[in-house]
Design a protein around this motif. Sequence first.
Motif, mmCIF file in Angstrom:
data_model
loop_
_atom_site.group_PDB
_atom_site.id
_atom_site.type_symbol
_atom_site.label_atom_id
_atom_site.label_comp_id
_atom_site.label_asym_id
_atom_site.label_seq_id
_atom_site.Cartn_x
_atom_site.Cartn_y
_atom_site.Cartn_z
ATOM 1 N N VAL A 50 2.238 7.630 -7.340
ATOM 2 C CA VAL A 50 2.067 6.903 -6.081
ATOM 3 C C VAL A 50 2.111 7.864 -4.880
ATOM 4 O O VAL A 50 1.345 7.734 -3.928
ATOM 5 C CB VAL A 50 3.114 5.770 -5.961
ATOM 6 C CG1 VAL A 50 3.202 5.259 -4.543
ATOM 7 C CG2 VAL A 50 2.754 4.630 -6.906
ATOM 8 N N LEU A 53 -1.200 9.249 -4.354
ATOM 9 C CA LEU A 53 -2.112 8.251 -3.769
ATOM 10 C C LEU A 53 -1.889 8.160 -2.256
ATOM 11 O O LEU A 53 -2.833 8.044 -1.478
ATOM 12 C CB LEU A 53 -1.885 6.874 -4.413
ATOM 13 C CG LEU A 53 -2.357 6.719 -5.864
ATOM 14 C CD1 LEU A 53 -1.878 5.386 -6.453
ATOM 15 C CD2 LEU A 53 -3.887 6.795 -5.946
ATOM 16 N N PHE A 54 -0.634 8.231 -1.861
ATOM 17 C CA PHE A 54 -0.338 8.177 -0.423
ATOM 18 C C PHE A 54 -0.897 9.399 0.310
ATOM 19 O O PHE A 54 -1.443 9.287 1.398
ATOM 20 C CB PHE A 54 1.169 8.054 -0.174
ATOM 21 C CG PHE A 54 1.639 6.620 -0.135
ATOM 22 C CD1 PHE A 54 1.201 5.755 0.860
ATOM 23 C CD2 PHE A 54 2.532 6.138 -1.080
ATOM 24 C CE1 PHE A 54 1.632 4.430 0.910
ATOM 25 C CE2 PHE A 54 2.965 4.821 -1.034
ATOM 26 C CZ PHE A 54 2.519 3.958 -0.040
ATOM 27 N N CYS A 57 -4.529 8.778 0.745
ATOM 28 C CA CYS A 57 -4.805 7.816 1.826
ATOM 29 C C CYS A 57 -4.756 8.525 3.175
ATOM 30 O O CYS A 57 -5.624 8.343 4.027
ATOM 31 C CB CYS A 57 -3.753 6.692 1.845
ATOM 32 S SG CYS A 57 -3.937 5.550 0.493
ATOM 33 N N ILE A 74 -2.287 1.441 -4.718
ATOM 34 C CA ILE A 74 -0.850 1.431 -4.419
ATOM 35 C C ILE A 74 -0.336 -0.018 -4.401
ATOM 36 O O ILE A 74 0.690 -0.333 -5.014
ATOM 37 C CB ILE A 74 -0.580 2.093 -3.041
ATOM 38 C CG1 ILE A 74 -0.984 3.570 -3.087
ATOM 39 C CG2 ILE A 74 0.877 1.927 -2.637
ATOM 40 C CD1 ILE A 74 -0.945 4.267 -1.734
ATOM 41 N N ARG A 77 0.081 -1.365 -7.856
ATOM 42 C CA ARG A 77 1.234 -0.812 -8.591
ATOM 43 C C ARG A 77 2.522 -1.528 -8.218
ATOM 44 O O ARG A 77 3.316 -1.911 -9.069
ATOM 45 C CB ARG A 77 1.386 0.701 -8.316
ATOM 46 C CG ARG A 77 0.237 1.486 -8.862
ATOM 47 C CD ARG A 77 0.479 2.519 -9.878
ATOM 48 N NE ARG A 77 1.730 2.739 -10.504
ATOM 49 C CZ ARG A 77 2.140 3.918 -10.910
ATOM 50 N NH1 ARG A 77 1.417 4.973 -10.661
ATOM 51 N NH2 ARG A 77 3.274 4.050 -11.557
ATOM 52 N N TYR A 78 2.767 -1.693 -6.931
ATOM 53 C CA TYR A 78 4.015 -2.350 -6.518
ATOM 54 C C TYR A 78 4.019 -3.832 -6.898
ATOM 55 O O TYR A 78 5.032 -4.369 -7.339
ATOM 56 C CB TYR A 78 4.243 -2.168 -5.009
ATOM 57 C CG TYR A 78 4.686 -0.773 -4.648
ATOM 58 C CD1 TYR A 78 5.933 -0.287 -5.051
ATOM 59 C CD2 TYR A 78 3.865 0.077 -3.931
ATOM 60 C CE1 TYR A 78 6.348 0.994 -4.731
ATOM 61 C CE2 TYR A 78 4.266 1.365 -3.606
ATOM 62 C CZ TYR A 78 5.509 1.824 -4.010
ATOM 63 O OH TYR A 78 5.923 3.095 -3.705
ATOM 64 N N GLY A 115 6.156 6.080 -0.577
ATOM 65 C CA GLY A 115 6.297 5.810 -2.013
ATOM 66 C C GLY A 115 7.739 5.487 -2.348
ATOM 67 O O GLY A 115 8.057 4.496 -3.017
#
Length: 443
Positions: A50, A53-54, A57, A74, A77-78, A115
């Motif tokens: 994650v 991924l951040f 972004c 993201i 996932r959460y 994250g």
Amino acid sequence: MGIKVAKFGGSSLADAAHFAKVKSILLADADRRIVVPSAPGKRSSTDIKVTDLFYECNKLAGAGQSMDDAFEKIVVRYHEIAEELQITVDLDVHLEEVRKNIKLGAGADYAASRGEYLNGILLAAYMGWDFVDPQDGIFFDEEGHLDSEKTQQMLSALLAGHSHAVVPGFYGCDTHGRVKTFSRGGSDVTGALVSRAVNADMYENWTDVSGCLMADPRIVRNPEPIRYVTYRELRELSYMGFTVLHEDAIFPVRMAGIPTNIRNTNDPEAPGTVICYEAEDYESEYMITGIAGHKDFAIISVEKAMMNAELGFGRRVLQALEEEGVSFEHMPSGIDTMCVVVREDAIDGKKERIIKRIHELCAPDSVEIHSGLALIAMVGRGMVRSKGISARLFNALMKAGVNVRLIDQGSSELNIIVGVDNLDFEVAVRAIYRAFVVKEPRW
Ligand code: ASP
């Protein structure tokens, strides 16, 4: 009641099943009252963390491109974790705020820290514990270094009011009140700072391995686990490539005399490795605690007759390296020779200049650079004041047909470092392991 701080790495919180394991671990010991989560890690070798991924972004937003696809991953996932565990928390409010801020240019540190932030919110709701934001308790100075004193003061005050708390890892606050992260893997550091702030009895670092092994399993088959290692031993081993914790996670707990226990989330019964201040109480079964090593060092060998009588000679040799921004690792020397061991990649493209500069500064008889050296450190508190260790070591290397190019024993007697040819590295590590650890030969 005691207090244990439990930090869980990304692989320990990668999905709902792992969240459930974490909860049962936390509830199994009433002393586990503060938890430091990482961001969800990889669920398989092809998965994306994650945190990554951040970062993605943030990069896309900064380049004026759409970050929607990456952000959607993201969100999924959460949501997967929250839904599977029926955690009632309004994730979308937080996710939307984060999305908006990244788009508005909040920056890489803010983006990456989310994250841990979101995982903390989720875990706090799942546990029914308080969420404590480290932006209010961990501080960095003007230069971007941790402000250790302020952090200790503020973090202990912040945590004093919470009997059970979730403190996200990896970030704190800069001097302008903005989010700032540690370097990658920095949740380990948060765990250590939190442990110090609450004066914990134990800092538990939960990961996906059952502690440290006495040697690299890629070189030695099934190496024995290390049950106890001192902070000093670990420092020697880490320096030689033994990676257990983030480097900066050692000092806060070491200073406070708090032991660290490396544990396995997938095997919670295993005792793991305890890193402690003094291990005198914990007798080791073996004379050595671990073997670590690295290939690709080079020796810069400087010779000059009567060197020993020349004031400032060593300083001038090191000056030549300093001017090129090269730091040295070891310096075994003789009367008329001085050897400086450096990492091969540190002098890449600089060799000619370094040789020339040493000639200018020191007028030596000769300067040579020999590459292809591997260093192996044998570390152990059990070696202190024990007789016959070197004999056993060199006998083992001789029998394995390994030529020793360099020897360095610290006066603490905590380690012996030998330099061998790169090509002999694995053979030498196995020979040392066999001589000091194996009861029954495995080969
Ligand atoms: N999530 C951060 C990273 O991937 C910090 C950590 O996991 O410790 O580096």
